[in-house]
Structures are given as structure tokens and as C-alpha cells.
Motif scaffolding. Structure first.
Motif, PDB file in Angstrom:
ATOM      1  N   VAL A  28       7.414  -3.198 -12.162  1.00 14.16           N
ATOM      2  CA  VAL A  28       6.426  -4.534 -12.579  1.00 14.16           C
ATOM      3  C   VAL A  28       6.096  -4.413 -13.952  1.00 14.16           C
ATOM      4  CG1 VAL A  28       4.424  -5.951 -12.303  1.00 14.16           C
ATOM      5  CG2 VAL A  28       5.822  -5.193 -10.233  1.00 14.16           C
ATOM      6  N   LEU A  29       5.485  -3.185 -14.255  1.00 12.36           N
ATOM      7  CA  LEU A  29       5.040  -2.946 -15.514  1.00 12.36           C
ATOM      8  C   LEU A  29       6.155  -3.002 -16.614  1.00 12.36           C
ATOM      9  CD1 LEU A  29       2.401   0.050 -15.250  1.00 12.36           C
ATOM     10  CD2 LEU A  29       2.250  -2.185 -16.622  1.00 12.36           C
ATOM     11  N   ILE A  30       7.313  -2.306 -16.273  1.00 10.29           N
ATOM     12  CA  ILE A  30       8.531  -2.297 -17.123  1.00 10.29           C
ATOM     13  C   ILE A  30       8.891  -3.809 -17.483  1.00 10.29           C
ATOM     14  CG2 ILE A  30      11.054  -1.928 -17.332  1.00 10.29           C
ATOM     15  CD1 ILE A  30       9.951   0.935 -15.817  1.00 10.29           C
ATOM     16  N   MET A  31       9.091  -4.431 -16.084  1.00  6.01           N
ATOM     17  CA  MET A  31       9.433  -5.839 -16.112  1.00  6.01           C
ATOM     18  C   MET A  31       8.390  -6.581 -17.251  1.00  6.01           C
ATOM     19  SD  MET A  31      10.919  -6.555 -12.565  1.00  6.01           S
ATOM     20  CE  MET A  31      10.979  -8.338 -12.757  1.00  6.01           C
ATOM     21  N   MET A  32       7.382  -6.361 -16.877  1.00  3.89           N
ATOM     22  CA  MET A  32       6.261  -7.160 -17.852  1.00  3.89           C
ATOM     23  C   MET A  32       6.372  -7.064 -19.401  1.00  3.89           C
ATOM     24  SD  MET A  32       2.880  -7.312 -15.355  1.00  3.89           S
ATOM     25  CE  MET A  32       1.833  -7.541 -16.882  1.00  3.89           C
ATOM     26  N   LEU A  33       6.674  -5.620 -19.371  1.00  2.87           N
ATOM     27  CA  LEU A  33       6.650  -5.131 -20.873  1.00  2.87           C
ATOM     28  C   LEU A  33       7.709  -5.726 -21.499  1.00  2.87           C
ATOM     29  CD1 LEU A  33       5.672  -1.704 -20.926  1.00  2.87           C
ATOM     30  CD2 LEU A  33       4.347  -3.499 -21.930  1.00  2.87           C
ATOM     31  N   SER A  34       8.876  -5.694 -20.743  1.00  2.00           N
ATOM     32  CA  SER A  34      10.293  -6.301 -21.277  1.00  2.00           C
ATOM     33  C   SER A  34      10.078  -7.822 -21.523  1.00  2.00           C
ATOM     34  CB  SER A  34      11.438  -5.713 -20.565  1.00  2.00           C
ATOM     35  OG  SER A  34      11.346  -6.056 -19.135  1.00  2.00           O
ATOM     36  N   GLY A  35       9.774  -8.154 -20.449  1.00  2.00           N
ATOM     37  CA  GLY A  35       9.540  -9.652 -20.278  1.00  2.00           C
ATOM     38  C   GLY A  35       8.649 -10.357 -21.582  1.00  2.00           C
ATOM     39  N   GLY A  36       7.520  -9.519 -21.589  1.00  2.00           N
ATOM     40  CA  GLY A  36       6.664  -9.449 -22.850  1.00  2.00           C
ATOM     41  C   GLY A  36       7.492  -9.629 -24.211  1.00  2.00           C
ATOM     42  N   GLY A  37       7.935  -8.578 -24.392  1.00  2.00           N
ATOM     43  CA  GLY A  37       8.690  -8.326 -25.693  1.00  2.00           C
ATOM     44  C   GLY A  37       9.745  -9.634 -25.917  1.00  2.00           C
ATOM     45  N   ASP A  38      10.507 -10.023 -24.669  1.00  2.00           N
ATOM     46  CA  ASP A  38      11.324 -11.311 -25.119  1.00  2.00           C
ATOM     47  C   ASP A  38      10.494 -12.421 -25.478  1.00  2.00           C
ATOM     48  OD1 ASP A  38      13.599 -10.100 -24.589  1.00  2.00           O
ATOM     49  OD2 ASP A  38      13.925 -10.949 -22.601  1.00  2.00           O
ATOM     50  N   GLN A  39       9.455 -12.633 -24.723  1.00  8.95           N
ATOM     51  CA  GLN A  39       8.462 -13.772 -25.015  1.00  8.95           C
ATOM     52  C   GLN A  39       8.060 -13.660 -26.539  1.00  8.95           C
ATOM     53  OE1 GLN A  39       5.469 -14.024 -22.221  1.00  8.95           O
ATOM     54  NE2 GLN A  39       6.742 -15.200 -20.951  1.00  8.95           N
ATOM     55  N   GLN A  40       7.876 -12.386 -26.939  1.00  7.77           N
ATOM     56  CA  GLN A  40       7.128 -12.376 -28.482  1.00  7.77           C
ATOM     57  C   GLN A  40       8.443 -12.560 -29.281  1.00  7.77           C
ATOM     58  OE1 GLN A  40       5.652  -8.193 -28.550  1.00  7.77           O
ATOM     59  NE2 GLN A  40       3.688  -8.768 -28.268  1.00  7.77           N
TER      60      GLN A  40
ATOM     61  N   ALA B 171       0.851  -1.241   0.112  1.00  4.14           N
ATOM     62  CA  ALA B 171       0.103   0.030   0.104  1.00  4.14           C
ATOM     63  C   ALA B 171       0.803   1.058   0.085  1.00  4.14           C
ATOM     64  CB  ALA B 171      -0.790   0.011   1.242  1.00  4.14           C
ATOM     65  N   LYS B 172       2.058   1.106   0.705  1.00  2.34           N
ATOM     66  CA  LYS B 172       2.802   2.224   0.885  1.00  2.34           C
ATOM     67  C   LYS B 172       3.474   2.591  -0.545  1.00  2.34           C
ATOM     68  CE  LYS B 172       5.383   2.948   5.154  1.00  2.34           C
ATOM     69  NZ  LYS B 172       6.121   2.137   5.889  1.00  2.34           N
ATOM     70  N   TYR B 173       4.208   1.587  -1.139  1.00  2.00           N
ATOM     71  CA  TYR B 173       5.227   1.687  -2.051  1.00  2.00           C
ATOM     72  C   TYR B 173       4.635   1.312  -3.636  1.00  2.00           C
ATOM     73  CZ  TYR B 173       8.425   2.831   1.538  1.00  2.00           C
ATOM     74  OH  TYR B 173       8.806   3.003   2.893  1.00  2.00           O
ATOM     75  N   TRP B 174       3.071   1.224  -3.445  1.00  2.00           N
ATOM     76  CA  TRP B 174       2.825   0.561  -4.930  1.00  2.00           C
ATOM     77  C   TRP B 174       3.085   1.645  -6.007  1.00  2.00           C
ATOM     78  CZ3 TRP B 174      -0.547   3.894  -7.708  1.00  2.00           C
ATOM     79  CH2 TRP B 174      -1.051   5.060  -7.272  1.00  2.00           C
ATOM     80  N   MET B 175       3.293   2.902  -5.753  1.00  2.00           N
ATOM     81  CA  MET B 175       3.704   3.931  -6.897  1.00  2.00           C
ATOM     82  C   MET B 175       4.933   3.305  -7.327  1.00  2.00           C
ATOM     83  SD  MET B 175       3.812   5.433  -3.785  1.00  2.00           S
ATOM     84  CE  MET B 175       3.404   7.133  -3.381  1.00  2.00           C
ATOM     85  N   TYR B 176       5.977   3.109  -6.705  1.00  2.00           N
ATOM     86  CA  TYR B 176       7.187   2.433  -7.194  1.00  2.00           C
ATOM     87  C   TYR B 176       7.157   1.383  -7.872  1.00  2.00           C
ATOM     88  CZ  TYR B 176       8.633   6.296  -4.045  1.00  2.00           C
ATOM     89  OH  TYR B 176       8.461   7.500  -3.490  1.00  2.00           O
ATOM     90  N   ILE B 177       6.479   0.393  -7.035  1.00  2.00           N
ATOM     91  CA  ILE B 177       6.416  -1.065  -7.504  1.00  2.00           C
ATOM     92  C   ILE B 177       5.850  -1.364  -8.825  1.00  2.00           C
ATOM     93  CG2 ILE B 177       5.475  -3.377  -6.767  1.00  2.00           C
ATOM     94  CD1 ILE B 177       5.539  -2.045  -3.801  1.00  2.00           C
ATOM     95  N   VAL B 178       4.795  -0.795  -8.841  1.00  2.00           N
ATOM     96  CA  VAL B 178       3.614  -0.695 -10.166  1.00  2.00           C
ATOM     97  C   VAL B 178       4.565  -0.605 -11.544  1.00  2.00           C
ATOM     98  CG1 VAL B 178       1.705   0.086 -11.541  1.00  2.00           C
ATOM     99  CG2 VAL B 178       1.557  -0.656  -9.246  1.00  2.00           C
ATOM    100  N   PRO B 179       5.292   0.703 -11.671  1.00  2.00           N
ATOM    101  CA  PRO B 179       5.981   0.975 -12.794  1.00  2.00           C
ATOM    102  C   PRO B 179       6.873  -0.296 -13.106  1.00  2.00           C
ATOM    103  CG  PRO B 179       5.871   3.075 -11.451  1.00  2.00           C
ATOM    104  CD  PRO B 179       5.390   1.750 -10.678  1.00  2.00           C
TER     105      PRO B 179
END
Lengths: 191, 977
Positions: free
Chosen positions: A169-181, A159-167
Motif C-alpha cells: 500500500v505504501l509503495i502504491m501510495m508513494l508512486s500514486g502520490g508521485g504521479d499526482q504530483q 491482522a495476519k498479513y499486515w506486514m505484506y499489505i502495508v509496504p
């Protein structure tokens, strides 16, 4: 001169040492004789003395004395400011005299005869002491603030640090997704 | 402080960081820097007792005890201290008696409060016994055989076991409230306690070894008075000297019933004012030395019929009776110019023993020898040999190991330093020549040109020589210094010239022993010394003062520098002056033995202006308020400037402070009383009057605040701080008497009291540091039982009254006084502030801690503008947030592990470098070091990387040229297009 002569100037009436002001009542204006004397003093660049009787006046120990250049008295038109210092039990310790200027002017046609004297009084103050009280209060206040800050922040880590965690995670997901692609694409090429 | 708070810090954490950045003043040294800038000398003070160590170090060490509460062991081969114990301050630590025999070393201290047995080899205490102590302060200690130590205090005698300190018995003394017990003596199987009742009788109490009172008798002695001196000799005879009729009264302790009187005249001795007795302990016979003058002694033998003159010793100044193998010998010392003559007599036959006769080279600046302590031994060829220590009038201790030569000396007078000045060394010969040009006015242009030409040629020559020397090798030079260090202190004939940064000075030390020293600041070696047996310090309120004036500094070549010591003549109390060149130590204007004036000195001051030869005269005021000028040639300066010469006298007896101006009267100058302040003697006593350092350099007239406005400082050079201490009776229900201290800031010209404040329930001793526009002082808070440090800072306000000159008549009468107080977590003995050449460097305050350290704290910690709650504005100003307790961190201790005891004062002096201030702490020890309150901002660090910087510079230069070429070519080719 070495044997100064004094004439009565006035009396200081003091109601309370606590206030800063005292009242000065002049006994008499300067006689012309005294005025001449003052002029002589100023001419010789000598000093004008003032003494305050604190006891019976029978011995020298009953007086506190001060002086100022006689010129200063003349050039500030007989207006002077007297300081009297008292200790905490109310005994007089010292007196001093201030005039507006201490420069010498030509006082030959000087004719003012009325004194314009003001008196100010100071009393021994209490010396400084370490201010532990307010420092401790300050520390307490800071501690409280900190405590308050902590209570407010009793949310969960997410709850405290969601604003740092979300981006992140997002970046990781995006880059991870790109790799998968990319991996998928590569696989496709192999087929 | 450093640039603090310039950066835009916000938030508490950043602020805290900022504070932390400012606080550590990293004064700390690297290990290899120890002893590079600092030196430490340990002293013991005036030696009162001296014994040759008889334990396993027999003959190798001397045990000494001193009037400065020190017990120490001195190596006999070089005079260094094997160990030193500094006992308690004040009456608790006073050494009443030191007893040494065989392995036993026992002291009795504090008026019978503590008995301590020491290990003579290591200086560790074996045991300590605490006793109730003596009200009269008289106490005595004797050893009775192997198993008993007897201690006498005012109302009892205690028997102690010397091995463990266990108390074996105690016995109360009769009539102890009427009789003052003074001596304890053992003879046979009995202890004798001698008590005195002035004008009546002598009481003798006999106690046996088991602690039982055997008898109490009194012997009539109506002649006993305050000035009567009594001693007990071996063989149990009490001998008293009456100065009233110059007679000796003797009483045999074992069976005597009446005193027998013998007058000095009958003995054939010339009576004098200063008769004293010195006991003889090393032989069994009842002998005693009588001293009638500094150089006249007599050996007396006490028999049942009274006193017999054993040997008259005219012109003998020190003597001792020593026995070896049942043979008693009398050693005598006679002072003849430049030498001491030692003669030894066989006590039985009275004949001189010629093989022990010797003469010893002896410097006249030690005065008369007062005591010798001889160690006799048999050489391998069975001849007798001796080594001995000499104590002299100037508190020095000297040792003779081989016949005829002083092996070493300890200048114990240096433990009594009262005044210090650090004098610049003169410039080198070359530069002196250069300045010579400006010194003389008569030369014409041609000779001046020639002079200039010559000096510049010689300067060039020395420069080249120096460079050559540098090139020839560092190693050689290095070797030299090492060799010099090994060869010892005596032969450093390196001449006294100024160094590049004027860091090395000559320190002039004036001591309470009447000795004046010139000491090199580089290594603490004595350059010259003068001894004045008749010079005594002014004293009042337990403070001793000897004044040292610098009349001319080294800056006025070719006029030599000049200093003057002002003190009191011992005999008459009149003024005593000695004027000298501080570099060479040669007397100037006064005879070499000092000049005794024919009047007493009530106040001294210096003239405001220099005379034609840049000499600043000293004004001396006598009790008739007449002014004398020293030297007489400065009278013309006073004639010109008497209108601006003011003085003031604070009278402790009456509590009055009187201000004086100078008026001419019939060719003389008189001081005329113009102002009087009454500090109410009934309630308090003036304890301190502290002025500012004359000619102090203040760099900044004001202080820039956070909003960029300026708060102008109140810089009144005539301001003095007067401290009084008193007692007041609490009016509340609890009542009780409390101490109070008051501070008065007085303008010494007009007598105006600028500020006055008081601290209730506060106690001294108070140390005041008064500098620039601030006053820092410490006091003991009785209510909170802690030491507190208060600071007052004076400001004129946001406008300056007169920016060019200060006049006491036209200055603001009531400046703004900011004040704050802090808790000092450690006890201090004294403090001082640093001074630098121009006053730009921020100030530090150096505290001498009772624990032995010198703590240097930045003045910014003692700043009344420290805010409780820091704001943007205060951060901009650079003040540290208020914390009541002053921080003490180990890095701020400038004397690292060299503990200093009984520090009496700290003297600071500017060096040629603005960043550096020189510090000398004096007391029992001397310690000299440098401090850099704002770090070394004006000198490159030792590890500065010259190579890297020059490589970078060179590289940049090459790159610049190359790029210039390239760009020029490119421009050319572009122009062709």
C-alpha cells in the motif's frame, strides 16, 4: 576322522532362557592324552567337534552338533565361546562355537589344560509387524498440530498479513502520490 | 534411489515434495513402445479335453480344457487363442468335466462346486450354478436330451435346465457315506449312477428324467481296488480293468446282474504295466480303446457275453472313431522315424480307406502322439476330407489342415517352466577371432602379430560395410524387418550374435513336462528344443524342482558355453543328467537322450573353482553320502579344493538340517556330517530353503548414514534362509489353533544360526527374496487378515571385520539385524528382485500380483531404516519416512495391460548395460521385459537432441577461437601503446 569320539566337556546350567547368559561348568581340565589328540587334530588341520545332548542321548536325534577348526582352539588358548539357540518353547535348536581366531599357529609346546568357555544363549524373537499404531498416532499428532496452528491463526486477514499489505500500500501510495504530483506539476506548466 | 535429500530441504511441505519426487519410478511406457522390449505368450497347459467347435464357428476353432484350470478356444488356422478363461486356483478351479455338443459348452469344476455354461463363440459365461460340491472330489455331468443336464456329486444328483441353469429337481443318493459315486450315465429314459465300494460291490442307482429314484441295486465286485479303472461306454456298459490279474470286468447297466470277466490274454493282447482305457463317444456302438503301451492300442467291442477284440492296433499310438453320415471310421496314427502314418478304416467292413491315407512330417522331439481329434467334412466334389489336431506326449498340440503338413503347433510344455537361465549370446565372428588370440598359448610372436593384423583389417572392413549399409538407406532395412514379421516365426535365420549392449540373450527353459527349450529373448521364438520322456522333476512339499546349472558361460571363447539339467529318472528315481550347449542346443558330455545315473541324488552343488577349460563341475551327493563329480574331468578340481566344499541337507521328514564337509576316503570323496540343527519337527515343517544367487555382485560394502559414518553390510555368501510353518495351540482362555511361521538365517558352512524370528498367527504361502544383506518375505497375517511384507537387513556394524574376504569361521556371529514390516495392499503369487551387471543400480522388487500385474517397487520402500519421524539426519541419508502401507501406483505395473495368470516364478538376469535388468515371468503365461530400476542413466534417451548439442558445441568452439583472436589483437595493440 570319520568316526569322531567325544569326551565330556561340561554342563550348561541355564536358569532362564530370557537372559542372554548361561553358566558353564567344566567337568575336568584336559588330560595330557586329550591334549595330544587336540595337537594332532591341529596338525592335520582337522576339526574339533562339540555336541550338546538335548534328550536321553540314546539316538543321534538327541544331539545337536557343531565344529570349528582345531587350530582355532589352540591359537586362542582353549578359550571358546559357545552359542546355543532356543526356540520359543525352550527347545534347543542349534549350537555353534566361536574362537577368537581361526588361524593356525605352531602348537608344539602348547600346555594349557584349563578350558575357558563362555556360553551365550539366543531365543527366537518375534518377527516385525507393521507399525500402524504409532503411524496413526503420528498422523493424529500432526492433525492436532495443524488444528492448533489454525486456532492460533484465527485472526482476520488484515491482522495476519499486515506486514505484506502495508509496504504494498505504501509503495502504491508513494508512486500514486508521485504521479499526482507529476500531474499537478504538468498542470502547473500548462497554466 | 535417486539423489534425494541432498538439497537442504526443511519443513514438512518440502519434505513431502522430496518424497513424492523419489516415489514415482515412472516405469511407464509410451504407447508406441508396446511390444518393443517385451513379449507375452499365452498358454493353456496340458490339454485334457478337446472338441471341434460346432457352433457358428464350426471347423474354425477347437475348444480345449486343460489340467491347469483353463478353458479356451483355439483358432484352427494359426493356433492363436480366440479366448481363454483361467478358472480359480487350487481345487476350486479343477475342471472335472467339459461337455460340448452343438451350441452347448458346459463345464463342471471344483469337484462339483460350479456348473457353468459358456458361449463357445465369445467365451462369456451364460450362467453359473453353485452346488454343494463333492467330498470325494468326484463329480460327473451328462446331457440328457435337449432339456436336461444332470450333475452328479457325491451325495446327490441334480437336474438343471441347460438354457437358464435353473434347478429342475434334485435327488439324494442312497448310502452316500459308504459308497463313492464315480460315474453318471444316461441311456434311453434313465440315468444310471455308478457307485463303488472298494473290495465289496458296485452300486447302481437308476433315476428317471423327472428325478425319481427307480431302483438301487448292488452287484458284487470283491475285486474292486484303488488301482481299478472303470469307464462307461456308449450303449451302457460298465467296464473295469483290474491290473492285479489283467482282466476286464464288464456289466451291462440296464439289466446286468453279474460282472463278466475276460482276461487280456484270452483277447490275444499282451498285458503290461500301463494299461489304460479311452472311451469312444462319437458312435452309438459300445466300443472302447484299450492302450497297453505308448504305441499299442486295441479297439474292443462290448457285447452281452463280455469283451470282444474288434481290432488289434499294434504300433498305433493314437486312434479315434468318427462317424459321418452314418458311416463310422477308425482313424489311427503310427509313428515312424520322422513321420506319422495315418490310416483310416471303415468300421463296418474293416477295410482301409485308401483315399484318406496320409503321412505327416513329425519331429521326434514331440514324443509319441497320445490323442487325435478328427473333424470330418465333405469337400465340394463330395469326397471326404478331414482335419485333425494331435496331442503329444510333450504336451504339444499340433494341427493338420492339409494332408501331410503340420500347420502349426502350440508348445504347452512352456506353461510348466521350472528353471530359467539367460545365457549371453556369443560374440560376432570378428570379435571371436580377436579373443582367439588369448585363447591359445602356443603361438609365437610373428603369428600372433599376423593374427592381430588380420583381425583388425577384417574389423575395419566390417565397420566400413556397416557404415555403407547405413548410408544406403534406412528404408530398405525397415522394409525387411516388416516383411520378416509378416512371414512369421519360422524363418528368422538372423544368427545368434551379441548386440552392442548385450541385451539380447538366449533363455534356457526347463519344464516339468521333461522338455528343455532354448528361446530367443528378442521375440520369444523357440531356437531349439529337447524332449526327455523319462525326465521328471524332484518333488517334495508340493514343490517341483528341476535344476539347471550354468557350467560355463559364453565368456570363455573358444570354449563353448555349457549348461546341465539335473532331474530324476521317471521309472527308477535315480539321477538324470543332460548337458548341452545352450546356444546351439547340442548335447555335450552326455548322450542326446540324457544320462541316467545309477544312484539317487540327495543334494547338488557346484564346485568353487573352474577347471583348466573354465568349466565348473557339479557335485552330486548320493544317499550313502558319497560325492560324485560331473563331468568326471572336474574331479581334479575337487581333489585340490575339497577342503572348502561344504553342503547341507534339510530334511523335511525329521526337521533336521545337517551340514557336511568333504573328506577323501580311499580314492573317493565322502561327505561327513559336521553340524546338526534340530528344527523340532513336532511343531513345524520346513517349507523353504532359500540361498543367495551364486556369484552375486554387490557393489557397495556399506551404507553411508546421515552423519557421514558407514554402516558395514553383513555380506555372508553362505547365508541361507530356512522357513518353517507350523501350528500352535493358544494358551489363553479362548484357545484355538493358529498358524505360525519361523525364519532361520543359517550359515551353511558352520551351522551357526545368525538370526531367528517367528510370526504368530501368520500363514503361508511364503515367498522369500534373499539378496545382498537383506531378506524380504511375505506372509498372511491371520489376525489382521491382510498380507504383510517384512524385511530384514543385516549389518556388521560401524566396523568391518575383514574387508578383503569373508570367512564363516571368523565373521561376527551376531550381526545387527534391522527389521521392519509393511502392509501389502494386494495379494501376490510370487516376487523377485532385479539384478544388474555390477550391482550399482538400486534394486527393485518385482511382485506378481494375483490380479495379473507385475508390480515393480524400489527396494528403498522396503528399507528397515525408514524412520517414523523424519529428521535432518535421515533426510541426509535418503530414507523415506515410514508409511505402513506400500504404495501401488499404476505406473509401476511393468506389464501394463497384459495380465499374467498363475505366475509361478520371476527370473531376473543382468544385461550388458548396468542400468538394465531383464525379467521373465513364467507360469501359465510367459512374459519378458526389461526394467531400469534407476532409469537409463547410462544410455542417451531416444529423443536426445544430437543436433542441438553439436550446434552449441560448435558455436562455443567458434566463439572461443574468435575471442582468442580478438584478445590477441587487443593485447598486441596494448603492447604498442
Amino acid at each position: 576322522g570319520l568316526n569322531p569320539s567325544f569326551t565330556k566337556k561340561g554342563m550348561v546350567v541355564l536358569k532362564s532362557v530370557k537372559g542372554n547368559r548361561a553358566f558353564f561348568s567344566s567337568v575336568a581340565p584336559l588330560t595330557s592324552d586329550e591334549l595330544e589328540k587336540l595337537k594332532m587334530l591341529a596338525k592335520k588341520n582337522d576339526i574339533y567337534r562339540l555336541r550338546l545332548q538335548t534328550g536321553s542321548g540314546s539316538s543321534g536325534e538327541d544331539y545337536v552338533t557343531t565344529y570349528t577348526p582345531a587350530c582355532g582352539i589352540m591359537s586362542s588358548n582353549l578359550s571358546d565361546h559357545v552359542w546355543i539357540q532356543f526356540d520359543q518353547t525352550g527347545e534347543v535348536m542349534g549350537i555353534s562355537l566361536e574362537t577368537a581366531t581361526s588361524q593356525c599357529v605352531n602348537g608344539d609346546n602348547f600346555s594349557i589344560q584349563d578350558w575357558n568357555t563362555s556360553v551365550e544363549v539366543t531365543q527366537t524373537l518375534l518377527g516385525p509387524s507393521p507399525d500402524t499404531q504409532s503411524y496413526i498416532e503420528k498422523l493424529k499428532r500432526e492433525e492436532q498440530e495443524r488444528a492448533k496452528g489454525q486456532t492460533e491463526d484465527k485472526r482476520s486477514f488484515l491482522a495476519k498479513y499486515w506486514m505484506y499489505i502495508v509496504p504494498v500500500v505504501l509503495i502504491m501510495m508513494l508512486s500514486g502520490g508521485g504521479d499526482q504530483q507529476g500531474g499537478g506539476g504538468g498542470g502547473g506548466g500548462g497554466q | 534411489m535417486k539423489k534425494f535429500g541432498r538439497s537442504m530441504m526443511t519443513g514438512n511441505i518440502l519434505l513431502l515434495l522430496g518424497v513424492l519426487q523419489t516415489l514415482p519410478i515412472s516405469q511407464a511406457l509410451y504407447e508406441d513402445q508396446i511390444g518393443k522390449f517385451d513379449w507375452h505368450q499365452q498358454y493353456v497347459g496340458k490339454i485334457t479335453d478337446m472338441f471341434w467347435d460346432q457352433s457358428f464357428n464350426a471347423g474354425k476353432r477347437v475348444l480345449v480344457s486343460s489340467e491347469r484350470h483353463v478353458l479356451a478356444s483355439v483358432h484352427s488356422h494359426n493356433g492363436s487363442l480366440a479366448w481363454r478363461k483361467v478358472l480359480e486356483d487350487g481345487p476350486r478351479g479343477r475342471i472335472d468335466k467339459t461337455l460340448h455338443s452343438g451350441n452347448l459348452l458346459v463345464t463342471l469344476t471344483g469337484g462339483g462346486r460350479f456348473v457353468r455354461k459358456w458361449n463357445a463363440g465369445s467365451g462369456l459365461a451364460d450362467w453359473e450354478v453353485s452346488l454343494p460340491g463333492s467330498k470325494s472330489g468326484r463329480a460327473d455331468l451328462v446331457q440328457c436330451g435337449r432339456d436336461l443336464l444332470a450333475v452328479m456329486i457325491q451325495d446327490a444328483v441334480y437336474g438343471l435346465d441347460p438354457r437358464s441353469g435353473r434347478q429342475k429337481w434334485s435327488v439324494a443318493l442312497p448310502q452316500s457315506n459308504q459308497v463313492v459315486y464315480t460315474h453318471l450315465f444316461t441311456s434311453g429314459t434313465n440315468l444310471f449312477v455308478i457307485g463303488q465300494s472298494l473290495g465289496q460291490q458296485v452300486t447302481r442307482v437308476t433315476v428317471d428324467m423327472e428325478g425319481v429314484v427307480r431302483s438301487t441295486e448292488s452287484v458284487k465286485a470283491p475285486w474292486l481296488s484303488e488301482s481299478t479303472q472303470c469307464e462307461v461306454t456308449n450303449g451302457g456298459v460298465l467296464i473295469c480293468y483290474r491290473s492285479e490279474d489283467q482282466s476286464l470286468q464288464t456289466l451291462t447297466l440296464t439289466d446286468g446282474q453279474v460282472f463278466k470277466s475276460t482276461s487280456l490274454q484270452i483277447l490275444g493282447l499282451e498285458p503290461s504295466e500301463e494299461v489304460s482305457m479311452e472311451t469312444v463317444r462319437k458312435v452309438e456302438e459300445p466300443l472302447i480303446f484299450l492302450r497297453t503301451a505308448k504305441n499299442h492300442m486295441a479297439l474292443l467291442e462290448l457285447t452281452n457275453d463280455g469283451v470282444k477284440l474288434k481290432k488289434d492296433l499294434p504300433s498305433i499310438c493314437a486312434a479315434q472313431v468318427v462317424s459321418l453320415d452314418d458311416k463310422s471310421m477308425l482313424f489311427t496314427l503310427e509313428r515312424i522315424p520322422g513321420e506319422l502314418k495315418m490310416k483310416v478304416y471303415d468300421l463296418e467292413t474293416g477295410s482301409e480307406m485308401a483315399d484318406l491315407y496320409q503321412t505327416i512330417t513329425y519331429l521326434p522331439q514331440h514324443g509319441y502322439p497320445q490323442r487325435i481329434e478328427v473333424l470330418m467334412f465333405k469337400k465340394r466334389d463330395l469326397r471326404l476330407g478331414c482335419r485333425f489336431a494331435i496331442l503329444s506326449e510333450d504336451y504339444s498340440m499340433q494341427m493338420v489342415l492339409k494332408a501331410g503338413k503340420i500347420a502349426w503347433r502350440r508348445e504347452e510344455a512352456l506353461a510348466y517352466v521350472l528353471s530359467v537361465e539367460m545365457i549371453d549370446l556369443p560374440v560376432s565372428e570378428n570379435q571371436a577371432k580377436y579373443e582367439d588370440e588369448f585363447g591359445s598359448h602356443k603361438d609365437d610372436i610373428a603369428t600372433m602379430f599376423m593374427k592381430r593384423f588380420k583381425t583388425q583389417i577384417s574389423q575395419l572392413k566390417t565397420y566400413i560395410q556397416q557404415q555403407l549399409q547405413k548410408l544406403q538407406g534406412h528404408r530398405h532395412h525397415h522394409h525387411d524387418t516388416e516383411a520378416m514379421a509378416e512371414s512369421g516365426s519360422d524363418d528368422d535365420d538372423e544368427d545368434l550374435t551379441r548386440d552392442e549392449f548385450n541385451l539380447n540373450k538366449l533363455i534356457v527353459l526347463v519344464t516339468g513336462a521333461g522338455k528343455v527349450f532354448g528361446v530367443r529373448s528378442t521375440n520369444g521364438h523357440i531356437e531349439w528344443e529337447h524332449f526327455f520322456p523319462e525326465l521328471a522333476p524332484f518333488d517334495g512339499n508340493n514343490q517341483q524342482k528341476l535344476l539347471l546349472f550354468v557350467q560355463r558361460t559364453t565368456a570363455h571363447f573358444p570354449n563353448p558355453p555349457q549348461c546341465t539339467v539335473v532331474g530324476k529318472h521317471k521309472g527308477t528315481g535315480n539321477g538324470f543328467l543332460f548337458s548341452f550347449n545352450p546356444i546351439s542346443g547340442e548335447p555335450v558330455d552326455t548322450p542326446p537322450t540324457g544320462q541316467v545315473l545309477n544312484y539317487r541324488i540327495t543334494q547338488t552343488s557346484m564346485l568353487g573353482e573352474l577347471d583348466d577349460h573354465f568349466l565348473r563341475g557339479i557335485l552330486l551327493m548320493d544317499p550313502d553320502n558319497q560325492i560324485h563329480v560331473f563331468p568326471g574331468k572336474c574331479l581334479s578340481v575337487l581333489k585340490k579344493t575339497f577342503g572348502s566344499q561344504y553342503m547341507f541337507v534339510a530334511d523335511r521328514e525329521t526337521g533336521f538340517i545337517k551340514g557336511y564337509r568333504t573328506v577323501p576316503n580311499q580314492g573317493k570323496f565322502l561327505m561327513e556330517n559336521v553340524w546338526t540343527v534340530n528344527l523340532q519337527k513336532k511343531q513345524q515343517t520346513i517349507t523353504q530353503v532359500v540361498g543367495k544367487r551364486p556369484l552375486e555382485q554387490v557393489h557397495s560394502q556399506g551404507r553411508v548414514l546421515g552423519d557421514r559414518s558407514v554402516l558395514y553390510r553383513y555380506l555372508n555368501p553362505n547365508l541361507v534362509v530356512v522357513v518353517t510353518e507350523g501350528e500352535f495351540i493358544e494358551q489363553s482362555q479362548r484357545g484355538g489353533v493358529f498358524n505360525t511361521i519361523n525364519l532361520y538365517l543359517l550359515d551353511s558352512v558352520t551351522g551357526h544360526m545368525v538370526f531367528h524370528c517367528s510370526h504368530k498367527r501368520a500363514k503361508g504361502p511364503i515367498t522369500v527374496v534373499h539378496s545382498e544383506n537383506w531378506v524380504v518375505y511375505n506372509y498372511f497375517n491371520q489376525k489382521s487378515r491382510r498380507l504383510e511384507m517384512a524385511v530384514l537387513e543385516l549389518y556388521e556394524g560401524k566396523e568391518q571385520s575383514n574387508s578383503t574376504a569373508f570367512s564363516s569361521f571368523s565373521s561376527p556371529r551376531q550381526p545387527l539385524v534391522l527389521r521392519q514390516s509393511y502392509i501389502m495392499p494386494l495379494f501376490i503369487s510370487t516376487m523377485a528382485t532385479t539384478v544388474t551387471e555390477k550391482g550399482i543400480t538400486s534394486k527393485q522388487i518385482i511382485f506378481a500380483l494375483k490380479l495379473g500385474g507385475l508390480l515393480a517397487l524400489p527396494k528403498a520402500l522396503l528399507d528397515p531404516r525408514r524412520p517414523l519421524v523424519p529428521t535432518q539426519e535421515t533426510m541426509e541419508e535418503g530414507t523415506i519416512p515410514y508409511i505402513p502401507e506400500l504404495p501401488v501406483n499404476a505406473e509401476a505395473i511393468i506389464n501394463y495391460n497384459q495380465s499374467l495368470y498363475n505366475v509361478q516364478g520371476i527370473h531376473t538376469s543382468p544385461a550388458g548395460l548396468e542400468s538394465t535388468s531383464l525379467v521373465l515371468s513364467y507360469g501359465l503365461d510367459l512374459y519378458f521385459t526389461r526394467v531400469q530400476p534407476s532409469k537409463m542413466f547410462d544410455v542417451l534417451k531416444e529423443d536426445f537432441d544430437y543436433f542441438f548439442i553439436s550446434a552449441v558445441l560448435l558455436g562455443m568452439f567458434v566463439v572461443t577461437i574468435a575471442t582468442q583472436k580478438l584478445s590477441a589483437r587487443r593485447a598486441l595493440s596494448r603492447a604498442w601503446k
